[in-house]
Design a protein around this motif. Structure first.
Motif, PDB file in Angstrom:
ATOM      1  N   GLY A  90       0.816  -1.205   0.000  1.00  0.00           N
ATOM      2  CA  GLY A  90       0.000   0.000   0.000  1.00  0.00           C
ATOM      3  C   GLY A  90       0.851   1.257   0.000  1.00  0.00           C
ATOM      4  N   ILE A  91       0.496   2.194  -0.878  1.00  0.00           N
ATOM      5  CA  ILE A  91       1.179   3.490  -0.938  1.00  0.00           C
ATOM      6  C   ILE A  91       0.208   4.609  -0.571  1.00  0.00           C
ATOM      7  N   GLY A  92      -0.963   4.612  -1.203  1.00  0.00           N
ATOM      8  CA  GLY A  92      -1.969   5.623  -0.920  1.00  0.00           C
ATOM      9  C   GLY A  92      -2.495   5.505   0.504  1.00  0.00           C
ATOM     10  N   ALA A  93      -3.012   6.608   1.013  1.00  0.00           N
ATOM     11  CA  ALA A  93      -3.444   6.675   2.410  1.00  0.00           C
ATOM     12  C   ALA A  93      -4.531   5.663   2.749  1.00  0.00           C
TER      13      ALA A  93
ATOM     14  N   ASN B 283      -8.218  -6.542 -12.174  1.00  0.00           N
ATOM     15  CA  ASN B 283      -7.353  -6.922 -11.068  1.00  0.00           C
ATOM     16  C   ASN B 283      -8.030  -6.673  -9.725  1.00  0.00           C
ATOM     17  N   ILE B 284      -7.892  -7.644  -8.830  1.00  0.00           N
ATOM     18  CA  ILE B 284      -8.259  -7.466  -7.427  1.00  0.00           C
ATOM     19  C   ILE B 284      -6.959  -7.419  -6.643  1.00  0.00           C
ATOM     20  N   SER B 285      -6.611  -6.248  -6.110  1.00  0.00           N
ATOM     21  CA  SER B 285      -5.373  -6.085  -5.363  1.00  0.00           C
ATOM     22  C   SER B 285      -5.647  -6.213  -3.867  1.00  0.00           C
ATOM     23  N   VAL B 286      -4.944  -7.140  -3.235  1.00  0.00           N
ATOM     24  CA  VAL B 286      -5.067  -7.368  -1.800  1.00  0.00           C
ATOM     25  C   VAL B 286      -3.823  -6.796  -1.128  1.00  0.00           C
ATOM     26  N   VAL B 287      -4.002  -5.793  -0.286  1.00  0.00           N
ATOM     27  CA  VAL B 287      -2.857  -5.113   0.323  1.00  0.00           C
ATOM     28  C   VAL B 287      -2.285  -5.971   1.447  1.00  0.00           C
ATOM     29  N   ALA B 288      -0.998  -6.337   1.303  1.00  0.00           N
ATOM     30  CA  ALA B 288      -0.334  -7.211   2.270  1.00  0.00           C
ATOM     31  C   ALA B 288       0.518  -6.445   3.269  1.00  0.00           C
ATOM     32  N   ASN B 289       0.933  -5.242   2.916  1.00  0.00           N
ATOM     33  CA  ASN B 289       1.827  -4.458   3.775  1.00  0.00           C
ATOM     34  C   ASN B 289       1.862  -3.019   3.283  1.00  0.00           C
ATOM     35  N   TRP B 290       2.325  -2.119   4.141  1.00  0.00           N
ATOM     36  CA  TRP B 290       2.600  -0.763   3.696  1.00  0.00           C
ATOM     37  C   TRP B 290       3.895  -0.772   2.894  1.00  0.00           C
TER      38      TRP B 290
ATOM     39  N   PRO C 268      -2.957  -2.375   5.088  1.00  0.00           N
ATOM     40  CA  PRO C 268      -2.891  -3.838   5.021  1.00  0.00           C
ATOM     41  C   PRO C 268      -4.243  -4.487   5.299  1.00  0.00           C
ATOM     42  N   GLY C 269      -4.575  -5.486   4.478  1.00  0.00           N
ATOM     43  CA  GLY C 269      -5.850  -6.184   4.587  1.00  0.00           C
ATOM     44  C   GLY C 269      -6.934  -5.598   3.715  1.00  0.00           C
TER      45      GLY C 269
ATOM     46  N   GLY D  37       4.971   2.439   6.614  1.00  0.00           N
ATOM     47  CA  GLY D  37       4.723   1.858   7.928  1.00  0.00           C
ATOM     48  C   GLY D  37       5.955   1.994   8.804  1.00  0.00           C
ATOM     49  N   GLU D  38       5.868   1.490  10.013  1.00  0.00           N
ATOM     50  CA  GLU D  38       6.994   1.559  10.943  1.00  0.00           C
ATOM     51  C   GLU D  38       7.845   0.292  10.847  1.00  0.00           C
ATOM     52  N   GLY D  39       9.160   0.473  10.839  1.00  0.00           N
ATOM     53  CA  GLY D  39      10.071  -0.663  10.868  1.00  0.00           C
ATOM     54  C   GLY D  39      10.192  -1.378   9.531  1.00  0.00           C
ATOM     55  N   GLU D  40      10.872  -2.515   9.564  1.00  0.00           N
ATOM     56  CA  GLU D  40      11.084  -3.312   8.365  1.00  0.00           C
ATOM     57  C   GLU D  40       9.821  -4.103   8.019  1.00  0.00           C
ATOM     58  N   ILE D  41       9.744  -4.465   6.751  1.00  0.00           N
ATOM     59  CA  ILE D  41       8.633  -5.300   6.283  1.00  0.00           C
ATOM     60  C   ILE D  41       9.047  -6.755   6.458  1.00  0.00           C
ATOM     61  N   THR D  42       8.242  -7.541   7.156  1.00  0.00           N
ATOM     62  CA  THR D  42       8.580  -8.938   7.412  1.00  0.00           C
ATOM     63  C   THR D  42       7.588  -9.868   6.716  1.00  0.00           C
ATOM     64  N   MET D  43       8.057 -11.070   6.407  1.00  0.00           N
ATOM     65  CA  MET D  43       7.170 -12.050   5.790  1.00  0.00           C
ATOM     66  C   MET D  43       6.063 -12.465   6.757  1.00  0.00           C
TER      67      MET D  43
END
Length: 250
Positions: free
Chosen positions: A88-91, A202-209, A95-96, A214-220
Motif C-alpha cells: 500500500g502506498i496511498g493513504a 485486477n483485485i489487489s489485496v494489500v499485504a503491507n505498507w 494492510p488487509g 509503515g513503521e520498521g522493516e517489512i517482514t514475511m
C-alpha cells in the motif's frame, strides 16, 4: 463468456471451488506456471491458474506470462480476474484492504512482454488507455457492494521488477508518480491479455505498507498475517461475483 481466476501470492487454491478436473498445456511460448484447474463455484464453471505455481515457487520476474495468458485463450477463456498481493502506498491502502485498480505504471524490465515480437506481417500497437476492462471492473465492484466487502474502486498499480521489495526512495518516487499500490506481477500480464482481446481486471489485496510508510522493516510474518485476512475477503468477493445474474460462464 468464460471466466478465469489467476491467483497470486496467498492464493494457490480457492476455498469453495469444487474442482472438476485439471489440464496441463504446452504453448508456443513454453509451459504455463501450473496446470489449469477447472471447477464450479455457485453452480458456475471457471478456470483457475496459480500464477507462481503450486506450490508457490516461481518469482515474479521468472513467471512465463505469455504462456499463462496464451493457455487461457486456448482454453476458450474470455475474461480474467487477476488476484494479486500488493503493497500500500496511498493513504487508504492499509494492510488487509482490497482495491480494484483502474490504471497501471510499468517499472519492470527484461520481461517477455508482448506476443507481437517475431515473424510479423505488420507491427501491432494495442490501445492501452484503460488497461483494465471497465465492464469487468464494474462487475467486481457490483459484487463487492452486494456482499458488503469494503473496497477502493479505483487506484494506480505500480509494477516493479522484484523479487526484492522496494526502497524508501523508490516508494517515494512511485507516490510522486501517482501510484497507490505496488506489486510485481501486474505487467506484462494486463497488456498480454489486451493483445489477445481478453477482458482483464485486477483485485489487489494489500499485504503491507510500502517501504517507509509503515513503521520498521517489512517482514514475511507481517505479510502472511495480512494476506490471511485479505485473501479471505478476496475469495468472498469472487463468490459474490459468480452470483451476479449478468455473469454468464461456460
Amino acid at each position: 463468456m468464460t471466466l478465469a481466476i489467476i491467483g497470486g501470492t496467498g492464493l494457490t487454491q480457492i476455498n469453495g471451488l469444487t474442482i472438476t478436473g485439471q489440464q496441463s498445456l504446452e504453448t508456443p511460448f513454453g509451459n504455463p506456471s501450473a496446470d489449469y484447474v477447472f471447477g464450479e463455484m455457485n453452480g458456475k464453471r471457471l478456470v483457475f491458474l496459480a500464477r507462481h505455481g503450486n506450490p508457490h515457487r516461481i518469482p515474479p520476474h521468472k513467471i512465463n506470462y505469455r504462456a499463462n495468458i496464451w493457455g487461457l485463450k486456448q482454453l476458450g477463456v474470455t475474461e480474467i480476474i487477476a488476484v494479486a498481493a500488493v503493497g500500500g502506498i496511498g493513504a487508504l491502502m492499509a494492510p488487509g484492504h482490497i482495491a480494484i485498480p483502474d490504471q497501471i505504471i510499468d517499472y519492470s524490465y527484461g520481461r517477455e512482454h508482448t506476443f507481437f515480437a517475431d515473424d510479423l506481417q505488420h507491427v501491432t500497437h494495442i490501445d492501452f488507455t484503460e488497461p483494465y476492462s471497465p465492464a469487468l471492473r464494474k462487475r467486481i465492484i457490483h459484487g463487492a457492494h452486494n456482499s458488503g466487502i469494503s473496497i477502493t474502486e479505483t487506484g494506480t498499480y505500480g509494477c516493479t521488477q522484484g523479487p526484492r521489495l522496494e526502497t524508501v526512495s523508490e516508494i517515494k518516487r512511485m507516490a510522486q508518480d501517482g501510484c497507490d499500490l505496488v506489486g510485481m506481477t501486474g505487467m506484462p500480464e494486463a497488456a498480454l491479455a489486451r493483445e489477445l482481446e481478453l477482458e482483464y481486471a485486477n483485485i489487489s489485496v494489500v499485504a503491507n505498507w510500502g517501504a517507509g510508510i509503515g513503521e520498521g522493516e517489512i517482514t514475511m510474518a507481517e505479510i502472511e498475517k495480512n494476506l490471511e485476512v485479505g485473501m479471505g475477503k478476496a475469495i468472498e468477493l469472487l463468490k459474490a461475483i459468480t452470483l451476479l445474474p449478468d455473469l454468464t460462464l461456460v
